[in-house]
Design a protein around this motif. Sequence first.
Motif, mmCIF file in Angstrom:
data_model
loop_
_atom_site.group_PDB
_atom_site.id
_atom_site.type_symbol
_atom_site.label_atom_id
_atom_site.label_comp_id
_atom_site.label_asym_id
_atom_site.label_seq_id
_atom_site.Cartn_x
_atom_site.Cartn_y
_atom_site.Cartn_z
ATOM 1 N N LYS A 18 3.650 12.837 -11.354
ATOM 2 C CA LYS A 18 3.767 14.273 -11.606
ATOM 3 C C LYS A 18 5.122 14.649 -12.196
ATOM 4 C CE LYS A 18 2.208 18.526 -11.264
ATOM 5 N NZ LYS A 18 1.029 18.982 -12.013
ATOM 6 N N TYR A 19 6.202 14.071 -11.639
ATOM 7 C CA TYR A 19 7.547 14.544 -11.987
ATOM 8 C C TYR A 19 8.374 13.545 -12.808
ATOM 9 C CZ TYR A 19 6.640 18.051 -8.369
ATOM 10 O OH TYR A 19 6.106 19.068 -7.616
ATOM 11 N N SER A 20 7.945 12.287 -12.870
ATOM 12 C CA SER A 20 8.685 11.216 -13.563
ATOM 13 C C SER A 20 10.024 10.897 -12.911
ATOM 14 C CB SER A 20 8.902 11.569 -15.048
ATOM 15 O OG SER A 20 7.655 11.694 -15.694
ATOM 16 N N TYR A 21 10.206 11.279 -11.656
ATOM 17 C CA TYR A 21 11.379 10.850 -10.884
ATOM 18 C C TYR A 21 10.977 10.767 -9.419
ATOM 19 C CZ TYR A 21 12.074 15.689 -9.305
ATOM 20 O OH TYR A 21 11.907 16.925 -8.743
ATOM 21 N N LEU A 22 11.855 10.188 -8.596
ATOM 22 C CA LEU A 22 11.557 9.993 -7.179
ATOM 23 C C LEU A 22 12.577 10.722 -6.315
ATOM 24 C CD1 LEU A 22 10.697 6.165 -7.236
ATOM 25 C CD2 LEU A 22 9.094 8.077 -7.054
ATOM 26 N N GLU B 10 12.958 2.950 -11.509
ATOM 27 C CA GLU B 10 13.468 4.072 -10.709
ATOM 28 C C GLU B 10 13.478 3.715 -9.225
ATOM 29 O OE1 GLU B 10 14.720 8.215 -10.286
ATOM 30 O OE2 GLU B 10 14.614 6.857 -11.995
ATOM 31 N N LEU B 11 12.435 3.034 -8.762
ATOM 32 C CA LEU B 11 12.318 2.660 -7.348
ATOM 33 C C LEU B 11 13.471 1.752 -6.925
ATOM 34 C CD1 LEU B 11 10.680 2.654 -4.697
ATOM 35 C CD2 LEU B 11 9.374 0.728 -5.609
ATOM 36 N N GLN B 12 13.868 0.822 -7.787
ATOM 37 C CA GLN B 12 14.925 -0.122 -7.444
ATOM 38 C C GLN B 12 16.275 0.557 -7.208
ATOM 39 O OE1 GLN B 12 14.645 -3.434 -6.655
ATOM 40 N NE2 GLN B 12 12.498 -2.805 -6.747
ATOM 41 N N LYS B 13 16.439 1.781 -7.689
ATOM 42 C CA LYS B 13 17.711 2.507 -7.527
ATOM 43 C C LYS B 13 17.774 3.251 -6.197
ATOM 44 C CE LYS B 13 17.784 3.535 -12.503
ATOM 45 N NZ LYS B 13 17.651 4.655 -13.491
ATOM 46 N N LYS B 14 16.637 3.333 -5.479
ATOM 47 C CA LYS B 14 16.562 4.185 -4.295
ATOM 48 C C LYS B 14 16.916 3.416 -3.021
ATOM 49 C CE LYS B 14 15.357 7.666 -6.733
ATOM 50 N NZ LYS B 14 16.386 8.668 -7.014
ATOM 51 N N PRO B 15 17.533 4.110 -2.031
ATOM 52 C CA PRO B 15 17.893 3.438 -0.776
ATOM 53 C C PRO B 15 16.675 3.046 0.054
ATOM 54 C CG PRO B 15 18.307 5.802 -0.620
ATOM 55 C CD PRO B 15 17.979 5.517 -2.048
ATOM 56 N N TYR B 16 15.517 3.652 -0.241
ATOM 57 C CA TYR B 16 14.307 3.386 0.538
ATOM 58 C C TYR B 16 13.366 2.428 -0.185
ATOM 59 C CZ TYR B 16 12.758 7.126 -2.618
ATOM 60 O OH TYR B 16 12.495 7.895 -3.718
ATOM 61 N N LYS B 17 13.854 1.678 -1.177
ATOM 62 C CA LYS B 17 12.963 0.829 -1.975
ATOM 63 C C LYS B 17 12.157 -0.140 -1.109
ATOM 64 C CE LYS B 17 16.708 -2.391 -3.048
ATOM 65 N NZ LYS B 17 17.572 -2.926 -4.115
ATOM 66 N N ASP B 18 12.757 -0.583 0.015
ATOM 67 C CA ASP B 18 12.036 -1.512 0.890
ATOM 68 C C ASP B 18 10.855 -0.847 1.586
ATOM 69 O OD1 ASP B 18 13.790 -3.471 0.194
ATOM 70 O OD2 ASP B 18 15.061 -3.258 1.959
ATOM 71 N N LEU B 19 10.887 0.491 1.727
ATOM 72 C CA LEU B 19 9.792 1.188 2.403
ATOM 73 C C LEU B 19 8.524 1.231 1.553
ATOM 74 C CD1 LEU B 19 11.644 4.226 4.031
ATOM 75 C CD2 LEU B 19 11.149 2.003 5.023
ATOM 76 N N LYS C 108 4.069 -4.129 -7.793
ATOM 77 C CA LYS C 108 3.926 -4.076 -9.253
ATOM 78 C C LYS C 108 2.459 -3.953 -9.649
ATOM 79 C CE LYS C 108 8.057 -6.811 -10.314
ATOM 80 N NZ LYS C 108 8.575 -8.127 -10.772
ATOM 81 N N GLU C 109 1.592 -4.737 -8.981
ATOM 82 C CA GLU C 109 0.160 -4.740 -9.312
ATOM 83 C C GLU C 109 -0.476 -3.379 -9.030
ATOM 84 O OE1 GLU C 109 -3.882 -7.334 -8.253
ATOM 85 O OE2 GLU C 109 -1.959 -7.910 -7.361
ATOM 86 N N ILE C 110 -0.142 -2.782 -7.888
ATOM 87 C CA ILE C 110 -0.713 -1.473 -7.543
ATOM 88 C C ILE C 110 -0.193 -0.394 -8.489
ATOM 89 C CG2 ILE C 110 -0.803 0.336 -5.765
ATOM 90 C CD1 ILE C 110 -0.699 -1.968 -3.669
ATOM 91 N N SER C 111 1.102 -0.416 -8.767
ATOM 92 C CA SER C 111 1.662 0.619 -9.653
ATOM 93 C C SER C 111 1.050 0.518 -11.052
ATOM 94 C CB SER C 111 3.194 0.506 -9.723
ATOM 95 O OG SER C 111 3.588 -0.738 -10.254
ATOM 96 N N GLN C 112 0.721 -0.702 -11.477
ATOM 97 C CA GLN C 112 0.076 -0.889 -12.781
ATOM 98 C C GLN C 112 -1.324 -0.281 -12.788
ATOM 99 O OE1 GLN C 112 0.424 -4.918 -14.067
ATOM 100 N NE2 GLN C 112 -0.255 -4.503 -16.151
ATOM 101 N N LYS C 113 -2.020 -0.335 -11.638
ATOM 102 C CA LYS C 113 -3.358 0.265 -11.533
ATOM 103 C C LYS C 113 -3.293 1.787 -11.598
ATOM 104 C CE LYS C 113 -5.991 -3.194 -8.881
ATOM 105 N NZ LYS C 113 -7.343 -3.045 -9.436
ATOM 106 N N TRP C 114 -2.172 2.353 -11.104
ATOM 107 C CA TRP C 114 -2.067 3.808 -10.977
ATOM 108 C C TRP C 114 -1.401 4.486 -12.169
ATOM 109 C CZ3 TRP C 114 -2.375 7.271 -6.422
ATOM 110 C CH2 TRP C 114 -3.130 6.721 -5.385
ATOM 111 N N LEU C 115 -0.396 3.848 -12.751
ATOM 112 C CA LEU C 115 0.476 4.539 -13.700
ATOM 113 C C LEU C 115 0.467 3.900 -15.089
ATOM 114 C CD1 LEU C 115 3.666 4.957 -11.454
ATOM 115 C CD2 LEU C 115 1.907 6.688 -11.879
ATOM 116 N N THR C 116 0.590 4.754 -16.094
ATOM 117 C CA THR C 116 0.799 4.251 -17.457
ATOM 118 C C THR C 116 2.220 3.721 -17.580
ATOM 119 O OG1 THR C 116 -0.710 5.985 -18.227
ATOM 120 C CG2 THR C 116 0.614 4.858 -19.899
ATOM 121 N N ASN C 117 3.178 4.510 -17.083
ATOM 122 C CA ASN C 117 4.591 4.120 -17.141
ATOM 123 C C ASN C 117 4.994 3.402 -15.851
ATOM 124 O OD1 ASN C 117 7.284 3.852 -17.799
ATOM 125 N ND2 ASN C 117 7.797 5.996 -17.334
#
Length: 625
Positions: free
Chosen positions: A327-331, A302-311, A286-295
């Motif tokens: 770039k794309y607003s999706y994963l 979106e990450l929590q919905k993915k099968p690779y969220k633990d990666l 959460k802390e790193i994503s806050q440093k990188w992204l506005t959203n």
Amino acid sequence: MLPDITKIINSDILKKKVSETLKKFKPEALGYSKKEFDKTKIKFPELYEEHFKEICKWASSIPFIDLAKPKKTNDSTIELIIASDIVQFNNGKPVKIQEADILNSEDNILLVGAPGAGKTTTLKRLILKHLSNFQSADYGGLPILVRLRDIPADTPLFKYILNIFNIDSFYKTVVYEKTVKKTNKKTGEITKNTIKEEKLELFVGEVPIRNFAVNFLNQVQCVLMLDGFDELNQSVKADTLREIENVGLKLHHSKILMTVRKSELNKVINNFTSYEIAPLTLNQVKEISQKWLTNHLGFLEELQKKPYKDLANRPIFLTFLLILFEKYSYLPTQPSEIYEDATYLILKEWDEHRDIIRHSNYTDFNTRKKLKFISELSYLLTYKIKQKVFSTKDLEFIYSEISDKYDLPTNEMKKVVSEIESHTGIIVESSYRNFEFSHLSIQEFLCAKHLVNLPYSQDTIKYFLEYPEPLAIAICISGEPSIWFSNLILNNSFSIAKFERNKLEYQSSLNKLLNRLIIESPLFKISKELGFSFFYLITNLYHVRFFKSILNQWFQYKGIKESLSLILKECEVKNTLRGSYLVNRKNPVPSPYFIDIPIFGELPEIFIEELINKKLIKIDSNIVV
């Protein structure tokens, strides 16, 4: 907050620290002639200042495929969890060691982690923190940085370090005598013969280079920072590690701090304390994503919905995800798509910024073709030229070798090579006219992307022994990871018996392969081939110390128990009453693939018992059902 190093570079602080260091220099301690000593002393301030500026430049930014410009270390990174043992717990929580604890320690230190765990970034943070204390009396010594990937295969480590300070070394023939005893089988008489052996060894003046290096480092009173032991040329790793260990034992006023992949450490290194970087916690993500992204909240949802969220607990993997989401607003859907989507994005950006397309004859050199081109480039650099750092000349040589395949004109070689160096974001300049991939994991992925399309050959065995990590990634991105893995493990050419002469080399490579695979998380399908592969590995290698842990991890991996139970249902088993079961196939049926199916083996009882407990098998009169 990490410091503003421009203030240190542009002040008198550095000159003062260098001056203090020079006062401690003693020619007799170095074993140096006065003439050479005076030359070194005069040149040292200028040469060290130049080296210091390089250290500062390297540490202050992260040139990691950020499509516009490198991110500042200050702004884009956080302190990671580091522990002497990441499975060590205190009231249920990992025992955390601060970055400051590492800097304040007088020990030689190994900073260990998985690929992309943040070892180099942490080293950059440590350098910046070290410099923030630069004005104090107990600042810990002048930093000296060596990126081990920069060292040519034919240059010993300590020669390379002394070259930074323009200290010449040369080879000298040294004659050693050793006594050989020989026993007469008939009479029992023992005779002794003295044999003379000549060896070429490096010297500085009349002093062996290892002794000189120890004396020099102790005189400088430095922190010697070695980044990326795993990125050394394979042919010199064992000798270099031995040198580092020997020198580390003799340092009293200096210390060594080295980063290394965990899979490289199959032995304890004397006089070094190991600290391991733990995976990211959810709060750190959460802390790193806050440093990188506005959203950043949208990204986390979106990450929590993915099968690779633990990666996402690997900094490199999280960084890819952040770039793609920005770039794309999706994963992407699957983990194997993430490396490819990230590199595809970078190359697409190259298209948008390049102007060569308007001035040349190859407008069909599209993004997909570029991806193939740069994958083959990575493959040739990795396995043929065997370089992590390469020159413009290396790139031009490879271009001349493969340009025809991609319909690229040879007369525009310099222009294309210049664009690859300038605009891809995948390749960055490491020093003047020298280049490297922005992260080793990117080079390994691109190499694997080319490798997965090549036929199996004797070269595959060579690649496995030299550098197995790209093979692990090739398994993950292949159409059928479980079959690709089985074809590698059970191929007749890979039979363990064929590696009896270089058993340790084979075991080391296999250990690296299995460790990297578990990190990359392949989507294995349940199959008999997969079951036979792990049956073969367990029965042949479970008794080897450093395989026990990784095979236990693999047994818990999705699909492995089910695959193992499939093949056991074709077998008779007999309890040996010594902690294992003898397993024999009843009616061996060949596989449709070109692999050798094991017919019998001895399986530790813990595996059989867990399969029974999970109700995957049961044993009735020595028959598995």
